[in-house]
Design a protein around this motif. Structure first.
Motif, short mmCIF file in Angstrom:
data_model
loop_
_atom_site.label_atom_id
_atom_site.label_comp_id
_atom_site.label_asym_id
_atom_site.label_seq_id
_atom_site.Cartn_x
_atom_site.Cartn_y
_atom_site.Cartn_z
N ALA A 1 -10.72 109.19 78.00
CA ALA A 1 -9.98 110.45 77.89
C ALA A 1 -9.41 110.62 76.49
O ALA A 1 -9.44 111.72 75.92
N ALA A 2 -8.90 109.54 75.93
CA ALA A 2 -8.34 109.60 74.57
C ALA A 2 -9.41 109.98 73.55
O ALA A 2 -9.16 110.80 72.65
N ILE A 3 -10.60 109.44 73.72
CA ILE A 3 -11.69 109.75 72.79
C ILE A 3 -12.10 111.22 72.91
O ILE A 3 -12.30 111.92 71.91
N VAL A 4 -12.20 111.71 74.15
CA VAL A 4 -12.56 113.12 74.36
C VAL A 4 -11.53 114.03 73.72
O VAL A 4 -11.88 114.99 73.00
N ILE A 5 -10.26 113.78 73.96
CA ILE A 5 -9.20 114.62 73.41
C ILE A 5 -9.22 114.59 71.88
O ILE A 5 -9.07 115.64 71.23
N ILE A 6 -9.43 113.41 71.30
CA ILE A 6 -9.46 113.30 69.84
C ILE A 6 -10.64 114.08 69.27
O ILE A 6 -10.51 114.80 68.26
N VAL A 7 -11.80 113.96 69.91
CA VAL A 7 -13.00 114.67 69.43
C VAL A 7 -12.79 116.18 69.47
O VAL A 7 -13.08 116.90 68.50
N VAL A 8 -12.29 116.69 70.58
CA VAL A 8 -12.08 118.14 70.72
C VAL A 8 -10.97 118.60 69.78
O VAL A 8 -11.05 119.69 69.19
N TRP A 9 -9.93 117.78 69.60
CA TRP A 9 -8.84 118.12 68.69
C TRP A 9 -9.34 118.24 67.26
O TRP A 9 -9.05 119.21 66.55
N LEU A 10 -10.15 117.26 66.81
CA LEU A 10 -10.71 117.31 65.46
C LEU A 10 -11.65 118.51 65.31
O LEU A 10 -11.66 119.17 64.26
N LEU A 11 -12.41 118.79 66.36
CA LEU A 11 -13.31 119.94 66.34
C LEU A 11 -12.52 121.24 66.18
O LEU A 11 -12.89 122.10 65.38
#
Length: 443
Positions: A193-203
């Motif tokens: 979940a942390a990785i998904v949130i970080i990826v979408v946040w950076l996007l």
């Protein structure tokens, strides 16, 4: 075996089979279906709010006050305007099921990622002014409904793929065996979940530095708008109908396969009509979900209701008569598997012609009649696809009798196209039955 059958069996069926089994398309179809019960419930309130009865508005206002329509349509907002949220969760859930990872966690993560990808502001024009002001700290409800549907689809697929990949690699926090399963699953989902949130946040941060400003703007301008423009044209409708029915004659559920691709476009077009109905403006889209489900697929894909009636009334062979008795009941509610696999229409060089031709002609006739104003457009009311003909046309057009008339016209068209092929097919069945009887007599 005819050349047509050989071509369908050797060339079309393998490709169509792979498409039907594609996990992302299956998840897309099943996830969007999750929103349909809510949309149908919202449609009931739309019907009550916009009954085309002279004096109805005044009568309702005299009983419930001037704000009766606003209050009556509260459930419409609570159902139609969250379809992207529901679909995002549903698509992620179904895709995770295919991958055999925790679907509940995948759905929750994708939902959070979708909210993260959505701008936290909206534009508001106060009463009595012309200039719009920016209101921050809110989620624009328009982007949670049909306008955000394509973004929801992309986020659900992306987040679930990341979630699945990390879990399969074993990069998770594992709890001891004595920990309750629900707690253990939550900790397993923590790192993915942390990785998904970080990826979408950076996007989101990267996109905000571009002229597009948000993922919704990118998807809307580059994907949703071009697809919608083509999909809601007459040519788009004909292509859709052809693909659906070519797959059906190969024995594959064409509506489910093509619907997985075109469903979001049709659903968005339906919601645009609903918004226009509520705003009191002209209905924009002729082609939408109800265009196909209500006006074309009467009796099911292939518009087979009239074929069932022919078997019931005009058939001379016992096989045709018996199939007609079995098929008429489901056919009234637009279920036609008894005909498709019982006649059969699948891989049948005689019956596949009207099965494909009738819906194409009906799509053209419906589009033309709606375009010239002879028949009304579907108003965005999501009528269940199992609604019997005539009733469905009335409900889909907000009670306009011309909606039922349009269905009646299409039923006549279907009858005219099916009848000569039905006669040939029934004659073949009768000859086979006579041949069997002669064989028994000779024995």
């Amino acid at each position: 075996m005819s050349k047509v059958n050989v071509f369908l069996e050797e060339k079309v069926m393998p490709v169509a089979g792979k498409i039907a089994a594609q996990r992302h398309l299956q998840a897309l179809r099943d996830g969007i279906i999750l929103a349909m019960p809510l949309i149908i419930i919202g449609s009931l309130f739309l019907i009550l709010g916009f009954l085309p009865i002279p004096g109805y508005n005044e009568w309702m206002a005299s009983i419930f006050g001037e704000l009766w329509l606003t209050k009556l349509t509260y459930p419409v907002t609570a159902t139609f305007d969250i379809m992207a949220l529901v679909a995002t969760f549903g698509i992620a859930y179904r895709l995770a099921e295919h991958y055999k990872v925790d679907p509940l966690s995948a759905g929750a993560i994708s939902l959070s990622a979708f909210v993260l990808a959505t701008p936290y502001f909206t534009m508001f024009t106060p009463a009595g002014t012309e200039a719009a002001i920016e209101v921050t700290g809110v989620l624009p409800i328009a982007l949670l409904g049909s306008k955000g549907l394509f973004v929801g689809i992309l986020i659900a697929l992306l987040s679930t793929e990341i979630f699945r990949y990390i879990i399969k690699k074993g990069l998770v926090i594992k709890m001891p065996d004595g920990v309750p399963p629900s707690v253990s699953k939550s900790f397993i989902a923590l790192f993915p979940a942390a990785i998904v949130i970080i990826v979408v946040w950076l996007l989101r941060l990267i996109i905000e530095m571009t002229p597009f400003e948000s993922l919704h703007n990118i998807v809307g301008q580059l994907l949703q708008e071009p697809l919608s423009v083509f999909g809601t044209t007459l040519i788009g409708a004909i292509v859709y109908v052809l693909l659906v029915h070519l797959l059906w004659v190969c024995g594959l559920h064409g509506a489910a396969i093509i619907g997985g691709i075109m469903g979001p476009i049709m659903l968005a077009a339906t919601d645009e009509n609903r918004l226009a109905l509520q705003a009191g403006t002209e209905i924009p889209n002729i082609v939408n979900m109800q265009f196909f489900e209500i006006f074309i697929h009467m009796g099911g894909s292939g518009a087979t209701l009239m074929f069932a009636i022919m078997m019931l009334i005009f058939a001379k062979s016992q096989q045709s008569k018996q199939l007609g008795k079995l098929a008429i009941g489901p056919g009234i509610f637009n279920i036609n598997e008894p005909i498709v696999f019982g006649a059969p229409i699948v891989m049948n060089p005689i019956l596949m012609i009207p099965f494909i031709l009738a819906p194409v002609v009906m799509a053209i006739s419906t589009f033309v009649f709606m375009q010239i104003g002879f028949a009304p457009k579907a108003t965005g009311i999501a009528v269940p696809w199992t609604t019997p003909p005539i009733i469905g046309g009335l409900l889909a057009t907000g009670g306009d009798w011309r909606g039922g008339m349009m269905q009646a016209i299409n039923l006549v068209i279907a009858f005219a196209i099916y009848y000569p092929f039905f006669k040939v097919w029934d004659k073949q069945n009768l000859q086979l039955e006579k041949g069997t009887e002669d064989d028994k007599t000779s024995e």
